[in-house]
Design a protein around this motif. Structure first.
Motif, PDB file in Angstrom:
ATOM      1  N   ILE A  96      -1.319  -6.137   2.831  1.00  0.00           N
ATOM      2  CA  ILE A  96      -2.932  -6.680   3.700  1.00  0.00           C
ATOM      3  C   ILE A  96      -2.938  -7.913   3.653  1.00  0.00           C
ATOM      4  N   SER A 129       0.803  -1.394   0.060  1.00  0.00           N
ATOM      5  CA  SER A 129      -0.061   0.024   0.012  1.00  0.00           C
ATOM      6  C   SER A 129       0.696   1.123   0.103  1.00  0.00           C
ATOM      7  N   ASP A 145      -4.024   0.157 -11.295  1.00  0.00           N
ATOM      8  CA  ASP A 145      -5.507   0.169 -10.705  1.00  0.00           C
ATOM      9  C   ASP A 145      -6.328  -0.750 -11.539  1.00  0.00           C
ATOM     10  N   THR A 190     -13.536  -4.335  -5.909  1.00  0.00           N
ATOM     11  CA  THR A 190     -13.016  -3.513  -4.964  1.00  0.00           C
ATOM     12  C   THR A 190     -11.440  -3.845  -4.551  1.00  0.00           C
ATOM     13  N   MET A 191     -10.835  -3.008  -3.729  1.00  0.00           N
ATOM     14  CA  MET A 191      -9.378  -3.056  -3.300  1.00  0.00           C
ATOM     15  C   MET A 191      -9.618  -3.369  -1.758  1.00  0.00           C
ATOM     16  N   LYS A 213      -8.292  -2.351   1.576  1.00  0.00           N
ATOM     17  CA  LYS A 213      -7.346  -1.260   1.785  1.00  0.00           C
ATOM     18  C   LYS A 213      -7.199  -1.379   3.447  1.00  0.00           C
ATOM     19  N   ASP A 214      -7.932  -1.949   4.244  1.00  0.00           N
ATOM     20  CA  ASP A 214      -7.881  -2.195   5.539  1.00  0.00           C
ATOM     21  C   ASP A 214      -8.098  -3.863   5.765  1.00  0.00           C
ATOM     22  N   PRO A 270      -3.551  -5.851  -1.782  1.00  0.00           N
ATOM     23  CA  PRO A 270      -2.098  -5.636  -1.787  1.00  0.00           C
ATOM     24  C   PRO A 270      -1.369  -6.593  -0.870  1.00  0.00           C
TER      25      PRO A 270
END
Length: 290
Positions: free
Chosen positions: A168, A102, A120, A133-134, A136-137, A165
């Motif tokens: 993650i 990230s 992307d 979607t990605m 991110k958390d 990522p």
């Protein structure tokens, strides 16, 4: 547990026993997670497009979402054709890709790329996915997996895409602390459906040359056995579209032949001269009407 392990465990608990993938640095943790789960394994294909098409075939045979996994950048973009095919044929498949850490993602659009093979992919595949979607958390993983699976399999089925990522994938999570997804159930208008059925029965009783036009949706919806029972009982000729050929085969007495551009004069003539054309699981595309 490791987030990558949680992802692979999630799919194995859904009954998916095989994934199709090409290994790369950005999906290494996901691939490694297979070694700690005895209920699911992977097939290493020679190309990501092959992995996607193999997942599509798996879905059609197993009646479960297919699973394809790629690395970042060119690995993910190689799956695009497979994603598009699943979208237009309404095949439930789950596509996963790894991405760079990230911290190395470009901070704004003026910079084209920071991390190695950074792409992307989510924005690229959104027009040909039911959902993309990605993560991110790491705390989002349970919610997104459950939501993604629900969207993939509900209503008109189709592909979904999840980008994860590398950093993650490596995160340590506590599954008991994760928030899940609660679906909003959709209810059919029973009165409207019964009205349509009554109208069809009325039209059918008046017809002398009824035919069924069978599309790929019949097999995907698991209604083939019911359809064959009705068609054989009432002796109604059935004409498969390109995607319906696996449902209505030439060895059946009710087989009328393929129609449209890929059919022939006799079959199209039969369709044109029917007095009741009942389309089942087909969008009646230009390849048929043309």
């Amino acid at each position: 547990m490791k987030l990558a392990d949680y992802v692979i465990d999630f799919f194995s608990k859904k009954g998916i026993d095989t994934a199709f993938l090409v290994y790369g640095a950005a999906n290494g943790d996901l691939v490694d997670a297979f070694t700690r789960n005895k209920k699911i394994s992977y097939v290493s294909t020679l190309h990501e497009q092959v992995a996607g098409f193999a997942a599509e075939g798996y879905s059609k045979i197993k009646r479960l979402p297919g699973l394809a996994i790629s690395t970042s950048g060119p690995g993910a973009t190689n799956m695009i054709t497979s994603v598009a095919n699943c979208f237009y044929d309404s095949i439930p498949c789950i596509f996963l890709s790894g991405n760079i850490n990230s911290q190395f993602m470009r901070p704004h659009e003026r910079i084209r790329q920071v991390g190695f093979q950074e792409t992307d992919i989510v924005s690229i595949v959104k027009p040909i996915c039911k959902y993309a979607t990605m993560i991110k958390d790491s705390k989002e993983i349970k919610y997104e997996l459950e939501r993604m699976y629900h969207i993939c399999t509900e209503g008109r089925q189709g592909p979904v895409f999840l980008d994860i990522p590398m950093d993650i994938q490596k995160k340590d999570i506590n599954p008991d602390e994760l928030e899940g997804f609660v679906s909003q159930k959709k209810f059919f208008d029973v009165v409207e459906i019964e009205k349509k059925i009554e109208n069809f029965i009325d039209d059918f009783n008046k017809s002398k040359r009824p035919v069924f036009l069978i599309g790929g949706g019949v097999q995907l919806s698991n209604t083939l056995d019911d359809l064959l029972f009705v068609a054989k009982k009432l002796n109604i000729p059935c004409f498969p579209t390109w995607n319906g050929m696996d449902s209505i085969t030439s060895d059946l007495d009710i087989y009328g032949g393929r129609v449209g551009t890929y059919g022939g004069p006799g079959r199209n003539f039969a369709i044109q001269n029917s007095d009741l054309l009942f389309g089942i699981g087909t969008r009646v595309s230009g390849r048929i009407t043309g």
